[in-house]
Design an enzyme around this catalytic site. Structure first.
Site, PDB file in Angstrom:
ATOM      1  N   LYS A  84      -8.461  13.783   4.462  1.00  0.00           N
ATOM      2  CA  LYS A  84      -7.637  12.749   4.407  1.00  0.00           C
ATOM      3  C   LYS A  84      -6.560  13.064   5.547  1.00  0.00           C
ATOM      4  CE  LYS A  84      -6.402  13.874   0.168  1.00  0.00           C
ATOM      5  NZ  LYS A  84      -6.297  12.631  -0.802  1.00  0.00           N
ATOM      6  N   ARG A  85      -5.742  11.827   5.855  1.00  0.00           N
ATOM      7  CA  ARG A  85      -4.682  11.934   6.790  1.00  0.00           C
ATOM      8  C   ARG A  85      -3.672  13.231   6.549  1.00  0.00           C
ATOM      9  NH1 ARG A  85      -4.013   8.021  11.072  1.00  0.00           N
ATOM     10  NH2 ARG A  85      -2.126   9.050  11.416  1.00  0.00           N
ATOM     11  N   HIS A 107       0.785  -1.256  -0.045  1.00  0.00           N
ATOM     12  CA  HIS A 107       0.067  -0.010   0.051  1.00  0.00           C
ATOM     13  C   HIS A 107       0.784   1.047   0.150  1.00  0.00           C
ATOM     14  CE1 HIS A 107      -4.010  -1.879   0.922  1.00  0.00           C
ATOM     15  NE2 HIS A 107      -3.397  -2.873   1.594  1.00  0.00           N
ATOM     16  N   LYS A 109     -14.320   8.317  -3.495  1.00  0.00           N
ATOM     17  CA  LYS A 109     -15.808   8.779  -2.760  1.00  0.00           C
ATOM     18  C   LYS A 109     -16.270   9.930  -3.163  1.00  0.00           C
ATOM     19  CE  LYS A 109     -13.874   5.760   0.651  1.00  0.00           C
ATOM     20  NZ  LYS A 109     -13.044   6.028   2.092  1.00  0.00           N
ATOM     21  N   LYS A 144       0.723  14.405   0.941  1.00  0.00           N
ATOM     22  CA  LYS A 144      -0.308  14.747   0.149  1.00  0.00           C
ATOM     23  C   LYS A 144      -0.736  16.292   0.057  1.00  0.00           C
ATOM     24  CE  LYS A 144      -2.661  10.803   2.743  1.00  0.00           C
ATOM     25  NZ  LYS A 144      -3.057   9.884   1.794  1.00  0.00           N
ATOM     26  N   THR A 163      -8.567   6.556  -1.927  1.00  0.00           N
ATOM     27  CA  THR A 163      -9.853   6.119  -2.204  1.00  0.00           C
ATOM     28  C   THR A 163     -10.699   7.252  -1.901  1.00  0.00           C
ATOM     29  OG1 THR A 163      -9.677   5.160   0.079  1.00  0.00           O
ATOM     30  CG2 THR A 163      -9.416   3.456  -1.598  1.00  0.00           C
TER      31      THR A 163
HETATM   32  C1  26V Z   1       2.145   1.693   8.064  1.00  0.00           C
HETATM   33  C2  26V Z   1       2.451   1.902   9.418  1.00  0.00           C
HETATM   34  C3  26V Z   1       3.914   2.094   9.786  1.00  0.00           C
HETATM   35  C4  26V Z   1       4.339   1.869  11.174  1.00  0.00           C
HETATM   36  C5  26V Z   1       3.415   2.491  11.981  1.00  0.00           C
HETATM   37  C6  26V Z   1       1.924   1.972  11.923  1.00  0.00           C
HETATM   38  C7  26V Z   1       1.503   1.892  10.362  1.00  0.00           C
HETATM   39  C8  26V Z   1       0.164   1.991  10.022  1.00  0.00           C
HETATM   40  C9  26V Z   1      -0.006   1.708   8.920  1.00  0.00           C
HETATM   41  C10 26V Z   1       0.978   1.779   7.668  1.00  0.00           C
HETATM   42  C11 26V Z   1       0.519   1.788   6.320  1.00  0.00           C
HETATM   43  C12 26V Z   1      -0.220   2.821   5.740  1.00  0.00           C
HETATM   44  C13 26V Z   1      -0.144   2.496   4.334  1.00  0.00           C
HETATM   45  C14 26V Z   1      -1.586   3.030   3.807  1.00  0.00           C
HETATM   46  O1  26V Z   1      -2.495   3.509   4.392  1.00  0.00           O
HETATM   47  N1  26V Z   1      -1.576   3.346   2.466  1.00  0.00           N
HETATM   48  C15 26V Z   1      -2.724   3.747   1.759  1.00  0.00           C
HETATM   49  O2  26V Z   1      -3.399   2.669   1.225  1.00  0.00           O
HETATM   50  C16 26V Z   1      -4.579   2.889   0.684  1.00  0.00           C
HETATM   51  C17 26V Z   1      -5.498   1.854   0.460  1.00  0.00           C
HETATM   52  O3  26V Z   1      -4.727   1.095  -0.511  1.00  0.00           O
HETATM   53  C18 26V Z   1      -4.307   3.847  -0.710  1.00  0.00           C
HETATM   54  O4  26V Z   1      -5.614   4.246  -1.320  1.00  0.00           O
HETATM   55  C19 26V Z   1      -3.543   5.063  -0.061  1.00  0.00           C
HETATM   56  O5  26V Z   1      -3.076   5.681  -1.359  1.00  0.00           O
HETATM   57  C20 26V Z   1      -2.286   4.464   0.548  1.00  0.00           C
HETATM   58  O6  26V Z   1      -1.626   5.628   1.388  1.00  0.00           O
END
Ligand code: 26V
Length: 819
Positions: free
Chosen positions: A561-562, A370, A671, A567, A667
């Protein structure tokens, strides 16, 4: 006290509504234990949930029974996050009787029940950070709707995503105590309990046949207890299951202390082991290396695998058949320790030989990536791994050894390749690369949009792509139209259905039938009317939450968004300030309300500074009489699923402005377009495919492409070039630097200025600034022509058929899971 209830039957009883009304009263009295005379909104919510869940249970059991009887191949979606939001409306739609239920609720209005208030009594299930967690929730909905035997597995965090308040313009985090009043959708399963081991050491022994084995011993143990939540599909009998694990102390462990008579110590220890599922990590980038997080990952993966293998064992098939009966999808690398854990089970507990065990494992697992951002790719210090999961570290080393032997055999003259693909990063501190483990241990690896998958093949996984050209595939993301159009935007849903029928709820490609309606003036008027009503509803919410008045006739320009540097909320702010300057110089522009919402990771200082800047800019702009009502800036606090459901239907313009090559998919972009917003965006993530479907003439694209970004970086990007050649940009940057928006503390945004200039402008805001501002002018020009704007908005909705999570799941089912 509420008015006494008129208990006789309804005037015009739809048979369903009468029964529901009776059931509601019954549950209010016998389940919630409340007298209708004194029942609160919350009591009525719990009564409603009880009625709905009662109607799900039989179909849930029937679904589970049929999977068992038919011995269906199961799909296990392993995810650290499920961002479910509220469930009441979803259950109503999918399980029974949306219309009758509403009628029943309306009819109880004279008993003091307010349907709208009641809906808001449900606390969001916010067990996720953002895109990745919400995608998992949309996928569960689509698996159930398509009849895929899919199970969500994750963690039942006691505290979900923090609650954000804004105090003095700054983000303040508060714990999300979402279980305080109880969770009516979950079923605790105290009998479904598995031990999960940690620490300890590995002993080797030789069996009677002279074969060497390893055993993990002297471990400490935590118990994982299951909580099940039914996941109803839409207009189908299918009700799937989401099983979340909560940590409970292991009884064995406590006994030692009890025997020593140390009662207090025993209870303290119990608390400590239960900390494992206490709280969701609120960061979706960096901040890795925390022991608790690694433990959370192994905790839920170990329990999930034990549960799957228990279910598989009931089929009496040999383990060699596991890949025919089980597909495990890894939602990012977070559960990728599962690869080593399945190997451990097959080797140490089932005594399979390595080759067999490895063949089974690789054919069972698949991994979804992701993010390409290097700082979000998980790595764990070897020393930490060794302490927490010593046997798994050994297995990872063995996987690596055999893998590298193979690579050396194929590429004997390329030692730098060996180093690059190794599962172990060498350096002052050795680390385990979880993404490499996930790629090597899976038969399929997917990206979440075409451009993202291409970049995976060209950049972070280029070496693996050379080794296995068929392993990496694309599965473009999607969202569930049931929640994100039908439920969030009922007026638009009704309008669309009145013209093209309700088929789009199950087959979103039917939206294409709207294309000719873009030329139909009465339809356009109705469409515009719905948008205006949704904007008024949002204006209400803004007035309530911030005491700020905004004009529903102004353009609602939305970035939700975050908060992340990539971003580029900051680029949006630069445009806002530019617009502000022009308006003060007398420019005549269509009125805009620029709306931001989103959470920053608690330790992400630059993201928090951007939130503060947005609020400071809002204070200045919103109180400047020279602005003549042409510009308002709003930061809506605590962006979550439920807030999104109000903001998204009200948006005119959707900001999707990440640096090209950084946003895997997005996503929210889907929406917003699905709800009739026009997009202003870069050629990044799913924007690229949305533009293809919707038509370039209906989509505002600006900025460098991903390839241009890479080329400029390679050539040595210099933000000063843009700074030196653009007086307007300089003016904006100087206002930040010199404290125009923070007169009480002039240096507050110096760090922002520095990051964009001396700091090298990592996300190339200055390179895209002029193009963005010019593109925003084209947006404003179009907004002045309401008919033309609405025409394009309709064509946006008409072009969104591809972006359903139903389509995505159908592709996973065929291309990865073979179900
Ligand atoms: C990474 C980490 C790193 C360590 C701390 C906790 C933590 C929690 C989550 C993540 C992964 C984040 C990746 C993410 O959310 N990616 C998003 O995924 C969406 C669904 O595929 C996508 O639409 C977004 O573009 C993408 O940023």
């Amino acid at each position: 006290m509420n008015k006494p209830l008129d208990l006789p039957e309804l005037d015009h009883p739809a048979p369903g509504a009468v029964a529901i009304r009776r059931a509601l009263l019954n549950h209010l009295i016998y389940t919630v234990g409340k007298d209708p005379l004194t029942a609160t909104d919350r009591d009525w919510f719990f009564a409603s949930a009880a009625v709905l869940r009662e109607r799900m249970i039989e179909r849930w059991m029937e679904t589970m029974r049929s999977y068992y009887v038919q011995d269906r191949k199961r799909v296990y979606y392993l995810s650290m996050e499920f961002l479910m939001g509220r469930s009441m409306m979803n259950s109503m739609l999918n399980i029974c009787c949306e219309k009758e239920f509403q009628d029943a609720l309306d009819d109880l209005a004279d008993a003091g029940l307010k349907p709208e208030r009641l809906r808001e009594m449900e606390h969001d299930a916010a067990l996720g950070n953002g895109g990745l967690g919400r995608l998992a929730a949309c996928f569960l909905d689509s698996m159930a709707t398509l009849g895929v035997a899919g199970y969500g597995y994750g963690i039942r965090y006691e505290y979900g995503m923090f609650h954000q308040s804004i105090e003095g313009g700054q983000q303040v985090e508060h714990p999300d105590n979402w279980l305080r009043y109880g969770n009516p959708w979950e079923f605790p399963r105290p009998e479904v309990l598995y031990p999960v081991q940690f620490h300890g050491r590995v002993v080797d022994y030789v069996d009677n046949h002279g074969r060497r084995h390893s055993q993990w011993v002297d471990t400490s143990e935590v118990m994982a207890m299951a909580y099940d939540t039914p996941i109803p599909g839409y207009a189908t009998g299918t009700v799937n299951n989401m099983r979340l694990w909560a940590a409970k102390s292991s009884r064995d462990f406590d006994l030692n202390y009890f025997n020593e008579g140390n009662y207090i110590r025993a209870v303290q220890d119990k608390n400590e082991s239960e900390n494992l599922s206490k709280v969701l990590y609120p960061s979706d980038s960096t901040e890795m290396g925390r022991e608790l997080r690694l433990k959370q990952q192994y905790f839920f993966v170990s329990a999930s695998l034990q549960d799957m293998l228990y279910r598989f064992a009931k089929s009496n098939l040999p383990l060699a058949q596991l890949p025919q009966k089980v597909a495990i999808q890894l939602n990012d690398t977070h559960p990728s320790i599962g690869i080593a854990e399945l190997m451990r089970i097959l080797l140490d507990l089932q005594q399979l030989d390595w080759e067999r065990a490895w063949g089974i494992t690789v054919r069972t697992f698949a991994y979804t990536n992701h993010t390409l951002m290097p700082e979000a790719l998980e790595t764990w210090p070897v020393a930490l791994f060794e302490r927490v999961l010593p046997r798994h570290l050994q297995i990872i080393y063995e996987i690596n050894h055999r893998f590298l032997k193979d690579v050396m055999h194929r590429y004997p003259d390329d030692p730098s390749l060996w180093r690059r693909v190794s599962l172990i990063e060498e350096g002052s501190e050795k680390r385990v690369r979880m993404a490499h483990l996930a790629v090597v241990g899976s038969h399929r690896v997917n990206g979440v949009a075409q451009i993202h998958t291409r970049l995976m093949k060209e950049t972070i996984f280029a070496d693996f792509h050379r080794l296995w050209p068929d392993k990496i595939v694309n599965m473009t993301n999607g969202v569930t139209q049931r929640r994100w159009l039908h439920q969030a935007n009922p007026a638009l849903s009704d309008l669309l259905s009145s013209r093209i029928g309700k088929g789009w709820l199950k087959d979103l490609s039917k939206l294409r039938e709207l294309t000719p309606l873009a030329q139909d003036a009465p339809f356009r008027a109705a469409f515009a009317q719905v948008k205006l009503a949704n904007k008024s509803r949002l204006a209400q919410l803004i007035l309530q939450r911030q005491g700020l008045e905004v004009d529903p006739r102004s353009m609602f320009d939305v970035q939700v968004k975050r908060i992340h540097e990539y971003k580029r909320q900051l680029l949006n702010v630069l445009h806002v300030i530019t617009l502000y300057n022009r308006i003060r110089e007398g420019a005549d522009v269509p009125a805009r309300t620029v709306i931001f919402a989103g959470k920053a990771a608690p330790a992400y200082h630059m993201a928090k500074l951007v939130i503060r800047l947005i609020n400071d800019v809002a204070d200045v702009v919103n109180s400047d009489v020279q602005v003549r009502g042409l510009l308002k800036v709003v930061f809506i606090p605590n962006y979550d699923v439920s807030t999104a459901e109000v903001i998204i239907p009200a948006a005119d313009l959707s900001e999707q402005i990440s640096t090209a090559g950084t946003e895997a998919s997005g996503t929210g972009n889907m929406k917003l377009a699905l709800n009739g917003a026009l997009t202003i965006g870069t050629l990044d993530g799913a924007n690229v495919e949305m533009r293809e479907e919707i038509g370039a003439e209906n989509f505002f694209i600006f900025g460098l492409t991903a390839d241009e970004v890479a080329a400029q970086r390679a050539a040595g990007y210099n933000p000063w070039l843009h700074y030196d050649n653009d007086a307007q940009l300089q003016q904006v940057l100087h206002m930040l630097r010199d404290g125009y928006f923070s007169p009480d503390e002039p240096g507050r945004y110096k760090a922002v200025f520095d990051a964009l200039t001396y700091g090298g402008d990592r996300f190339m805001l200055l390179a895209d600034y002029a193009l963005y501002v010019a593109c925003q002018e084209a947006v404003s020009a179009l907004y002045r022509d309401p008919e033309a704007w609405t025409t394009r908005a309709i064509l946006n909705v008409a072009g969104m058929g591809k972006f359903s999570s139903d389509r995505a799941i159908a592709q996973y089912a065929k291309g990865i899971w073979n179900v």
